[in-house]
Write an enzyme that holds these catalytic residues in place. Structure first.
Site, PDB file in Angstrom:
ATOM      1  N   SER A 118      41.319  42.635  49.830  1.00  0.00           N
ATOM      2  CA  SER A 118      42.148  42.183  48.691  1.00  0.00           C
ATOM      3  C   SER A 118      42.948  40.936  48.841  1.00  0.00           C
ATOM      4  O   SER A 118      43.720  40.402  48.245  1.00  0.00           O
ATOM      5  CB  SER A 118      42.230  42.674  47.100  1.00  0.00           C
ATOM      6  OG  SER A 118      43.230  44.298  47.516  1.00  0.00           O
ATOM      7  N   HIS A 139      35.632  38.867  47.423  1.00  0.00           N
ATOM      8  CA  HIS A 139      36.774  40.102  47.105  1.00  0.00           C
ATOM      9  C   HIS A 139      36.362  40.158  45.827  1.00  0.00           C
ATOM     10  O   HIS A 139      36.377  38.768  44.515  1.00  0.00           O
ATOM     11  CB  HIS A 139      38.186  39.312  47.632  1.00  0.00           C
ATOM     12  CG  HIS A 139      39.354  40.012  46.395  1.00  0.00           C
ATOM     13  ND1 HIS A 139      39.666  39.530  45.928  1.00  0.00           N
ATOM     14  CD2 HIS A 139      38.509  41.450  45.778  1.00  0.00           C
ATOM     15  CE1 HIS A 139      40.587  40.395  45.023  1.00  0.00           C
ATOM     16  NE2 HIS A 139      40.351  40.904  45.238  1.00  0.00           N
ATOM     17  N   GLU A 151      36.022  36.244  44.972  1.00  0.00           N
ATOM     18  CA  GLU A 151      37.200  35.268  46.047  1.00  0.00           C
ATOM     19  C   GLU A 151      35.945  35.088  46.890  1.00  0.00           C
ATOM     20  O   GLU A 151      35.626  36.126  47.816  1.00  0.00           O
ATOM     21  CB  GLU A 151      37.789  35.438  46.648  1.00  0.00           C
ATOM     22  CG  GLU A 151      39.013  34.921  45.826  1.00  0.00           C
ATOM     23  CD  GLU A 151      40.403  35.614  45.623  1.00  0.00           C
ATOM     24  OE1 GLU A 151      41.571  34.069  46.223  1.00  0.00           O
ATOM     25  OE2 GLU A 151      40.908  35.956  45.995  1.00  0.00           O
ATOM     26  N   ASN A 189      45.457  37.411  44.885  1.00  0.00           N
ATOM     27  CA  ASN A 189      46.694  38.108  45.120  1.00  0.00           C
ATOM     28  C   ASN A 189      48.159  37.088  45.591  1.00  0.00           C
ATOM     29  O   ASN A 189      49.116  37.849  45.180  1.00  0.00           O
ATOM     30  CB  ASN A 189      46.371  38.968  45.756  1.00  0.00           C
ATOM     31  CG  ASN A 189      45.062  40.111  45.268  1.00  0.00           C
ATOM     32  OD1 ASN A 189      45.802  40.657  44.243  1.00  0.00           O
ATOM     33  ND2 ASN A 189      44.564  41.063  45.679  1.00  0.00           N
TER      34      ASN A 189
END
Length: 295
Positions: A118, A139, A151, A189
């Site tokens: 992540s 991800h 992702e 993130n």
């Protein structure tokens, strides 16, 4: 691509295995722990039962999905025929590099190697392999069977061909892939964790309590879940790890983890997985804010 190997049978790994198997792929799920593998199969079966109860799948689909998953405790056996290997181990750079060094040696030369990280650099993970052009980030979002986003992260050397294959593959899973480049935290993130960290700082500085902070973000910003409850769901240890990656990667103090988050992780208050975080997840499973200092 027909044969998918997933390394790591935890929450993300079993979710990834579930989605691929449900979409007609042959899945090898690998973990060093036989107990973890059996728990993963039980979780997948339970999730399929929920989908069956909601009439989203048929009994035939459930049976076919479970029959498409084989489990292995030995990496070599689980990886021998892989067209795609997806690593879903703990968010730890040293561990991921060790795994990628092993899978590079054992997987067929034609295999694409992906990581579900992540936040950790795809480029650095790829550096321990002899095929950096075939290493990419996938991800997935938790819970994997429900969340649509993937992702797709290109490392410095990831080829166009591999990127296009993974983008197309993601679509066959019913997901929405978004291509991003390899910088700390990627997109999800890099934006999410500073918000969570700021919410924790607001609590730490007694600006408001847990309930109040989450309510403002849910009702005022239309978020389905408040940032503190979301942090509990993700795992406070995972949040701390990602913030450290952002802080180390950019050297910007805005990414420095809140001391309250650091203390909670040291105390073992990790959120849902430990039974307590910003909320208490006791036997009733009702999320209640914990400790008077948080109210």
């Amino acid at each position: 691509m027909k044969n998918i190997t997933v390394i790591g049978a935890g929450t993300m790994g079993n979710g990834i295995a579930h989605v691929f198997a449900q979409n007609g792929f042959q899945v090898s799920l690998v973990d060093i722990s036989e107990n973890a593998l059996q728990k993963a199969l039980s979780s997948i079966s339970n999730n399929l039962d929920r989908m069956l109860a909601k009439e989203k799948i048929s009994q035939q689909t459930k049976v076919a999905t479970l029959n498409s998953i084989q489990t292995f405790t030995e990496l070599k056996k689980g990886i021998i025929n892989a067209d795609l290997v997806i690593e879903a181990a703990t968010e730890n750079l040293a561990l991921k590099k060790k795994i990628f060094s092993q899978i590079d040696e054992l997987a067929p030369a034609s295999s694409i190697l992906a990581t579900n990280t992540s936040s950790i650099s795809i480029t650095e993970i790829a550096s321990v392999t002899n095929r950096p052009e075939m290493v990419i980030g996938m991800h997935f979002m938790n819970p994997v069977p429900i969340m649509k986003l993937i992702e797709v992260i290109r490392g410095y050397s990831t080829s166009d061909e591999v990127t296009h294959k993974i983008m197309g593959l993601s679509k066959t899973l019913g997901k929405v892939p978004v291509e991003v480049n390899d910088y700390p935290g990627f997109i999800a993130n890099r934006i999410l964790m500073p918000m969570i960290n700021e919410a924790i700082y607001s609590l730490y500085e007694s600006v408001a309590g847990v309930y109040e902070i989450d309510t403002v973000m849910k009702l005022g910003m239309a978020h389905p879940m408040g940032p503190l409850q979301l942090a509990d769901f993700i795992g406070l240890d995972v949040c701390l790890s990602i913030l450290k990656v952002l802080f180390d990667g950019f050297g910007n103090p805005k990414y420095a983890p809140c001391p309250l988050l650091v203390n909670m992780v040291m105390a073992g208050k990790l959120g849902i997985k430990s039974g307590e975080g910003f909320y208490d997840y006791g036997a009733s499973k009702k999320a209640e804010t914990v400790s008077s200092q948080f109210k």
